[in-house]
Write a protein that holds these residues in place. Structure first.
Motif, PDB file in Angstrom:
ATOM      1  N   ARG A 165       0.822  -1.214   0.000  1.00 18.34           N
ATOM      2  CA  ARG A 165       0.000   0.000   0.000  1.00 18.34           C
ATOM      3  C   ARG A 165       0.857   1.266   0.000  1.00 18.34           C
ATOM      4  O   ARG A 165       0.439   2.288  -0.520  1.00 18.34           O
ATOM      5  CB  ARG A 165      -0.923   0.008   1.228  1.00 18.34           C
ATOM      6  CG  ARG A 165      -2.031  -1.030   1.179  1.00 18.34           C
ATOM      7  CD  ARG A 165      -2.962  -0.779   0.019  1.00 18.34           C
ATOM      8  NE  ARG A 165      -4.231  -1.470   0.171  1.00 18.34           N
ATOM      9  CZ  ARG A 165      -5.071  -1.690  -0.827  1.00 18.34           C
ATOM     10  NH1 ARG A 165      -4.762  -1.310  -2.047  1.00 18.34           N
ATOM     11  NH2 ARG A 165      -6.212  -2.295  -0.620  1.00 18.34           N
ATOM     12  N   ALA A 170       2.038   6.052  -2.990  1.00 19.57           N
ATOM     13  CA  ALA A 170       3.013   6.920  -3.645  1.00 19.57           C
ATOM     14  C   ALA A 170       2.728   7.042  -5.140  1.00 19.57           C
ATOM     15  O   ALA A 170       2.826   8.124  -5.720  1.00 19.57           O
ATOM     16  CB  ALA A 170       4.425   6.388  -3.410  1.00 19.57           C
ATOM     17  N   GLU A 171       2.337   5.918  -5.761  1.00 15.35           N
ATOM     18  CA  GLU A 171       2.010   5.965  -7.190  1.00 15.35           C
ATOM     19  C   GLU A 171       0.805   6.858  -7.442  1.00 15.35           C
ATOM     20  O   GLU A 171       0.790   7.659  -8.380  1.00 15.35           O
ATOM     21  CB  GLU A 171       1.698   4.556  -7.707  1.00 15.35           C
ATOM     22  CG  GLU A 171       2.920   3.738  -8.031  1.00 15.35           C
ATOM     23  CD  GLU A 171       2.526   2.315  -8.416  1.00 15.35           C
ATOM     24  OE1 GLU A 171       1.656   2.153  -9.289  1.00 15.35           O
ATOM     25  OE2 GLU A 171       3.063   1.376  -7.811  1.00 15.35           O
ATOM     26  N   SER A 172      -0.212   6.735  -6.578  1.00 14.82           N
ATOM     27  CA  SER A 172      -1.414   7.548  -6.778  1.00 14.82           C
ATOM     28  C   SER A 172      -1.073   9.032  -6.625  1.00 14.82           C
ATOM     29  O   SER A 172      -1.769   9.883  -7.153  1.00 14.82           O
ATOM     30  CB  SER A 172      -2.498   7.149  -5.778  1.00 14.82           C
ATOM     31  OG  SER A 172      -2.218   7.696  -4.500  1.00 14.82           O
ATOM     32  N   LEU A 173      -0.009   9.319  -5.884  1.00 13.73           N
ATOM     33  CA  LEU A 173       0.392  10.709  -5.683  1.00 13.73           C
ATOM     34  C   LEU A 173       1.309  11.197  -6.797  1.00 13.73           C
ATOM     35  O   LEU A 173       1.942  12.238  -6.667  1.00 13.73           O
ATOM     36  CB  LEU A 173       1.078  10.856  -4.319  1.00 13.73           C
ATOM     37  CG  LEU A 173       0.151  10.634  -3.120  1.00 13.73           C
ATOM     38  CD1 LEU A 173       0.937  10.475  -1.841  1.00 13.73           C
ATOM     39  CD2 LEU A 173      -0.849  11.767  -2.999  1.00 13.73           C
ATOM     40  N   GLY A 174       1.418  10.413  -7.845  1.00 10.34           N
ATOM     41  CA  GLY A 174       2.136  10.887  -9.018  1.00 10.34           C
ATOM     42  C   GLY A 174       3.566  10.395  -9.127  1.00 10.34           C
ATOM     43  O   GLY A 174       4.309  10.859  -9.990  1.00 10.34           O
ATOM     44  N   GLY A 175       3.973   9.467  -8.232  1.00 13.73           N
ATOM     45  CA  GLY A 175       5.335   8.958  -8.301  1.00 13.73           C
ATOM     46  C   GLY A 175       5.487   7.945  -9.426  1.00 13.73           C
ATOM     47  O   GLY A 175       4.747   6.973  -9.483  1.00 13.73           O
ATOM     48  N   THR A 176       6.475   8.170 -10.306  1.00 13.43           N
ATOM     49  CA  THR A 176       6.761   7.167 -11.336  1.00 13.43           C
ATOM     50  C   THR A 176       7.323   5.939 -10.629  1.00 13.43           C
ATOM     51  O   THR A 176       7.835   6.050  -9.510  1.00 13.43           O
ATOM     52  CB  THR A 176       7.808   7.681 -12.327  1.00 13.43           C
ATOM     53  OG1 THR A 176       8.994   8.016 -11.592  1.00 13.43           O
ATOM     54  CG2 THR A 176       7.323   8.921 -13.051  1.00 13.43           C
TER      55      THR A 176
ATOM     56  N   ASN B  62      -9.496  -0.815  -7.072  1.00 10.41           N
ATOM     57  CA  ASN B  62      -8.132  -0.950  -7.573  1.00 10.41           C
ATOM     58  C   ASN B  62      -8.062  -0.744  -9.088  1.00 10.41           C
ATOM     59  O   ASN B  62      -7.061  -0.267  -9.615  1.00 10.41           O
ATOM     60  CB  ASN B  62      -7.551  -2.319  -7.207  1.00 10.41           C
ATOM     61  CG  ASN B  62      -7.135  -2.383  -5.741  1.00 10.41           C
ATOM     62  OD1 ASN B  62      -6.760  -1.376  -5.157  1.00 10.41           O
ATOM     63  ND2 ASN B  62      -7.213  -3.551  -5.154  1.00 10.41           N
ATOM     64  N   PRO B  87      -1.137   4.295 -12.721  1.00  7.37           N
ATOM     65  CA  PRO B  87      -1.709   5.027 -11.581  1.00  7.37           C
ATOM     66  C   PRO B  87      -1.130   6.429 -11.398  1.00  7.37           C
ATOM     67  O   PRO B  87      -1.865   7.352 -11.059  1.00  7.37           O
ATOM     68  CB  PRO B  87      -1.354   4.156 -10.373  1.00  7.37           C
ATOM     69  CG  PRO B  87      -0.994   2.833 -10.901  1.00  7.37           C
ATOM     70  CD  PRO B  87      -0.648   2.980 -12.346  1.00  7.37           C
ATOM     71  N   HIS B  88       0.187   6.587 -11.631  1.00  7.62           N
ATOM     72  CA  HIS B  88       0.782   7.876 -11.306  1.00  7.62           C
ATOM     73  C   HIS B  88       0.380   8.985 -12.268  1.00  7.62           C
ATOM     74  O   HIS B  88       0.681  10.138 -12.044  1.00  7.62           O
ATOM     75  CB  HIS B  88       2.308   7.766 -11.196  1.00  7.62           C
ATOM     76  CG  HIS B  88       3.007   7.446 -12.485  1.00  7.62           C
ATOM     77  ND1 HIS B  88       3.207   6.158 -12.923  1.00  7.62           N
ATOM     78  CD2 HIS B  88       3.551   8.254 -13.421  1.00  7.62           C
ATOM     79  CE1 HIS B  88       3.854   6.195 -14.074  1.00  7.62           C
ATOM     80  NE2 HIS B  88       4.074   7.449 -14.401  1.00  7.62           N
ATOM     81  N   ILE B  92      -5.497  10.672  -9.079  1.00  8.77           N
ATOM     82  CA  ILE B  92      -6.548  10.175  -8.194  1.00  8.77           C
ATOM     83  C   ILE B  92      -6.016  10.211  -6.771  1.00  8.77           C
ATOM     84  O   ILE B  92      -4.857   9.894  -6.538  1.00  8.77           O
ATOM     85  CB  ILE B  92      -6.926   8.731  -8.611  1.00  8.77           C
ATOM     86  CG1 ILE B  92      -7.820   8.773  -9.834  1.00  8.77           C
ATOM     87  CG2 ILE B  92      -7.586   7.990  -7.462  1.00  8.77           C
ATOM     88  CD1 ILE B  92      -8.162   7.420 -10.353  1.00  8.77           C
ATOM     89  N   ILE B  94      -6.183   8.727  -2.903  1.00  7.65           N
ATOM     90  CA  ILE B  94      -6.629   7.501  -2.243  1.00  7.65           C
ATOM     91  C   ILE B  94      -6.366   7.572  -0.752  1.00  7.65           C
ATOM     92  O   ILE B  94      -5.308   8.029  -0.327  1.00  7.65           O
ATOM     93  CB  ILE B  94      -5.893   6.266  -2.789  1.00  7.65           C
ATOM     94  CG1 ILE B  94      -6.106   6.155  -4.283  1.00  7.65           C
ATOM     95  CG2 ILE B  94      -6.392   5.003  -2.110  1.00  7.65           C
ATOM     96  CD1 ILE B  94      -5.542   4.919  -4.868  1.00  7.65           C
ATOM     97  N   GLY B 114       3.024  14.262  -3.004  1.00  8.54           N
ATOM     98  CA  GLY B 114       2.348  14.350  -4.298  1.00  8.54           C
ATOM     99  C   GLY B 114       2.621  15.652  -5.043  1.00  8.54           C
ATOM    100  O   GLY B 114       2.366  15.760  -6.240  1.00  8.54           O
ATOM    101  N   ARG B 161      -3.088  14.371   2.441  1.00 15.28           N
ATOM    102  CA  ARG B 161      -2.124  13.957   1.428  1.00 15.28           C
ATOM    103  C   ARG B 161      -2.823  13.669   0.098  1.00 15.28           C
ATOM    104  O   ARG B 161      -2.299  13.972  -0.972  1.00 15.28           O
ATOM    105  CB  ARG B 161      -1.389  12.698   1.919  1.00 15.28           C
ATOM    106  CG  ARG B 161      -0.294  12.229   1.005  1.00 15.28           C
ATOM    107  CD  ARG B 161       0.449  11.048   1.593  1.00 15.28           C
ATOM    108  NE  ARG B 161      -0.357   9.832   1.591  1.00 15.28           N
ATOM    109  CZ  ARG B 161       0.091   8.645   1.990  1.00 15.28           C
ATOM    110  NH1 ARG B 161       1.318   8.522   2.447  1.00 15.28           N
ATOM    111  NH2 ARG B 161      -0.691   7.594   1.961  1.00 15.28           N
ATOM    112  N   ALA B 162      -4.032  13.086   0.195  1.00 13.48           N
ATOM    113  CA  ALA B 162      -4.768  12.772  -1.030  1.00 13.48           C
ATOM    114  C   ALA B 162      -5.395  14.027  -1.641  1.00 13.48           C
ATOM    115  O   ALA B 162      -5.498  14.144  -2.857  1.00 13.48           O
ATOM    116  CB  ALA B 162      -5.845  11.730  -0.737  1.00 13.48           C
ATOM    117  N   ILE B 165      -3.209  17.174  -3.841  1.00 12.67           N
ATOM    118  CA  ILE B 165      -2.888  17.106  -5.277  1.00 12.67           C
ATOM    119  C   ILE B 165      -4.096  17.502  -6.132  1.00 12.67           C
ATOM    120  O   ILE B 165      -4.035  17.447  -7.348  1.00 12.67           O
ATOM    121  CB  ILE B 165      -2.408  15.692  -5.689  1.00 12.67           C
ATOM    122  CG1 ILE B 165      -3.507  14.646  -5.482  1.00 12.67           C
ATOM    123  CG2 ILE B 165      -1.151  15.286  -4.925  1.00 12.67           C
ATOM    124  CD1 ILE B 165      -3.212  13.311  -6.158  1.00 12.67           C
TER     125      ILE B 165
END
Lengths: 269, 374
Positions: A165, A170-176, B62, B87-88, B92, B94, B114, B161-162, B165
């Motif tokens: 998780r 981190a990915e959802s926050l834009g991290g490649t 997911n 995803p990045h 979105i 989460i 983010g 944090r979500a 962004i």
């Protein structure tokens, strides 16, 4: 509740068993430590008179100093290579499915089954056939083969316990994927990685059997130097050195312990 | 501060679709987790995916987040096709059940993560982090580590944090289940307030039906990888479309009955020896034959056992609940032998008392008995 006679008996017998086990494990070290203080020129037990002169001798004997430097270099370089390769393997094993995964796993773990002298002999024959010099890199190669499975296991377990998780957040926050690996995955796995590497360094530092085949006078490790010494002299220098030897290993173990504790701290949510 | 964030999240513009799920399905090594799903989430809407564990709600979440790849179908966010987008790049937000705050970073660093990935300038980052923490009332905790915070505070950090962004959609994966009860309802109110102030499109996953009823604009009830009904909380509660929804959401009393005759709006049926005629909201009634009659506890009332149309029952247990009492009745025509209804605490009855259950003339639903499932 009052303790019965049986409870007391179990209590005491338990303590005795525990102390016996500890004593049995520590006995060799205690014997060597006492023997190292013998003033006489012959290793005997118990000593008749006492002296620290064999410690001085251990520090003065050239092969030991050179062997220690070799051993430390081999352990440091070998553990680093094993860490990078092992962490890479563990990551691929944990995250990807591919053909012959099981076979590759077996091959990687085979040094656990194949005796160390076979590994040493095998690489010696190979390097001779390929006309490679018996340099320190050959010794390092042997050590990497021997410690790699331990590093792979250690990192693999860390990865298995790793909370995916964190990466998903981190990915959802834009991290490649690369950015997430560098800023989230690696920092969080660091305690596991470092303790894996230190474990590898200790194994490498203590390794003797395989090294014996691939070292020469210039590249001999401390254990090999000690072996060569005992073939020529029977004085207590070796006993003194054995006691000194514990120090760097204990230091590394303490470091491992520090990082294991650190990991515990990090896992607290 | 609020206008700053809400400037990005567009205000409700009627039927505008924020997320469109178009025949998306997913299997895991041969096991179907999600049948092809069609679903539109309106802009600014709080939509809940409700269902028991294994119903596919988390799989769907997911898929929206991009952590899983759909086997088939297409997914649109803000009318952009994102089925193949990692995803990045989906923008979105989460919040996970365990919050997944980065333990090696401070609260402020967590919230800033983010923005740093998007290379937002330093001064702006600091300002937006401050705003986001103010939004969740945690301005003074910026330098703490996550482990130094309580569960509720950790959840707020995860939310900040979500939100920082300015996500196109906010996804919530059972975010309240780790909180104790009092804190949970406080956080539910707070989250809902923030969500509606920002007009943020939100997809919320939960297995807790009361949570779903109290928070949602609409609920999609799921089981076995399918959406069984989608509608407002009151549509779901008052007009469940099938046996599963009726029993999963709210309490239900089920009676074994025989449907004798049906017309457009009424049904006549036998429950044991009692013959009833009921008005129904259902568009389609099952064929005459054995059926299950479904009645909410508050639709039943107590009456005299000899009253015509009353169903005979005996009080088995009375459970005091403060403002009311739950009466559990033994009833031979109930499907599991029991009927539950609520009465004012002062009207609680001794076990063994014979009573009659009066069913309402409107409201109960009728399902074919074979439709039963878990």
């Amino acid at each position: 509740m009052r303790k019965s006679v049986l409870d007391h008996l179990l209590d005491w017998s338990g303590r005795i068993v525990l102390i016996s086990i500890l004593g049995f494990v520590l006995l060799p070290f205690v014997v060597v430590a006492i023997a190292s203080l013998n003033d006489g020129a012959i290793l005997s037990f118990p000593p008749k008179s006492w002296s620290l002169r064999w410690y001085a001798n251990a520090f003065e004997y050239r092969d030991f100093g050179a062997g220690l430097v070799n051993s430390l270099r081999i352990a440091a370089v070998g553990a680093t290579i094993a860490l990078i390769a092992g962490a890479g393997f563990a990551y691929v094993f944990n995250r990807y499915d591919f053909m012959f995964k099981g076979l590759l796993n077996t091959v990687l773990m085979s040094p656990l089954i194949i005796p160390n002298f076979t590994i040493g002999l095998g690489l010696l024959i190979l390097s001779t056939a390929a006309s490679l010099p018996r340099s320190i890199w050959l010794v390092i190669a042997v050590h990497v083969v021997i410690v790699l499975p331990f590093v792979v296991r250690s990192v693999y377990v860390s990865l298995k316990n790793f909370e995916r998780r964190y990466e998903q957040a981190a990915e959802s926050l834009g991290g490649t994927p690369l950015h997430v690996l560098l800023t989230i995955t690696l920092p969080l796995l660091l305690p596991g990685l470092i303790s894996g590497a230190l474990f590898a360094a200790i194994l490498s530092f203590n390794e003797f059997t395989a090294s014996l085949y691939v070292v020469n006078q210039r590249t001999q490790t401390l254990p090999v130097a000690m072996y060569n010494y005992v073939r020529e002299y029977a004085d207590p220098t070796l006993a003194a050195l054995s006691v000194i030897y514990v120090a760097p290993v204990a230091a590394m173990l303490l470091l491992v312990h520090k990082f294991f504790r650190l990991e515990k701290v990090l896992n607290v949510d | 501060m609020l206008t700053e964030i809400s400037a990005i999240a567009p205000q409700d513009t009627g039927e505008d679709t924020a997320v469109q799920i178009d025949g998306v399905s997913k299997s895991f090594s041969g096991t179907v987790a999600l049948e092809p799903i069609r679903l539109k989430v309106r802009r600014g809407e709080f939509l809940t995916l409700l269902g028991p564990s294994g119903c596919g709600k988390t799989t769907l979440l997911n898929l929206i987040a991009g952590f899983l790849e759909a086997d088939e179908g297409e997914l649109f966010i803000d009318h952009d096709l994102v089925t193949q987008v990692p995803p990045h790049q989906r923008k979105i937000g989460i919040v996970f059940q365990n919050y997944a705050l980065f333990p090696h970073m401070s609260v402020a660093q967590n919230v800033a993560y983010g923005l740093r990935t998007r290379r937002v300038p330093k001064a702006e980052t600091a300002e937006r982090v401050r705003e986001a923490l103010a939004l969740v009332k945690l301005e003074d905790f910026a330098d703490r580590r996550p482990r130094q915070l309580s569960g509720g505070q950790q959840q707020r950090v995860a939310l900040a944090r979500a939100l920082v962004i300015r996500p196109r959609v906010l996804l919530l994966d059972e975010p309240f289940s780790a909180l104790d009860r009092n804190l949970r309802s406080a956080m539910q109110v707070e989250l809902r307030e923030i969500q509606s102030r920002l007009g943020l499109t939100t997809v919320f996953v939960t297995h807790d039906q009361s949570e779903a009823l109290s928070m949602s604009d609409r609920i999609a009830v799921m089981s076995r990888g399918r959406i069984r009904q989608i509608g407002t909380p009151s549509q779901i509660y008052d007009r469940p479309e099938n046996h599963f929804v009726s029993t999963f959401v709210g309490d239900a009393n089920l009676f074994a009955a025989t449907l004798l005759e049906k017309t457009d709006a009424t049904a006549s049926l036998d429950i044991g020896t009692t013959r009833l005629s009921l008005a129904t909201f259902q568009e389609e009634l099952p064929e005459p034959g054995p059926v299950t009659l479904f009645v909410r506890p508050e639709q039943c009332s107590l009456t005299d056992p000899d009253q015509p149309g009353a169903i005979a029952a005996t009080v088995a247990l009375s459970v005091y609940q403060g403002s009311y009492a739950e009466l559990h009745l033994d009833c031979s025509v109930a499907e599991n032998g029991r009927v539950m209804l609520r009465v004012p605490a002062s009207e609680a009855m001794e076990p063994g008392t014979d009573v009659g259950i009066a069913l309402p003339e409107r409201g109960p639903a009728i399902y074919t008995t074979t439709e039963r499932e878990t």
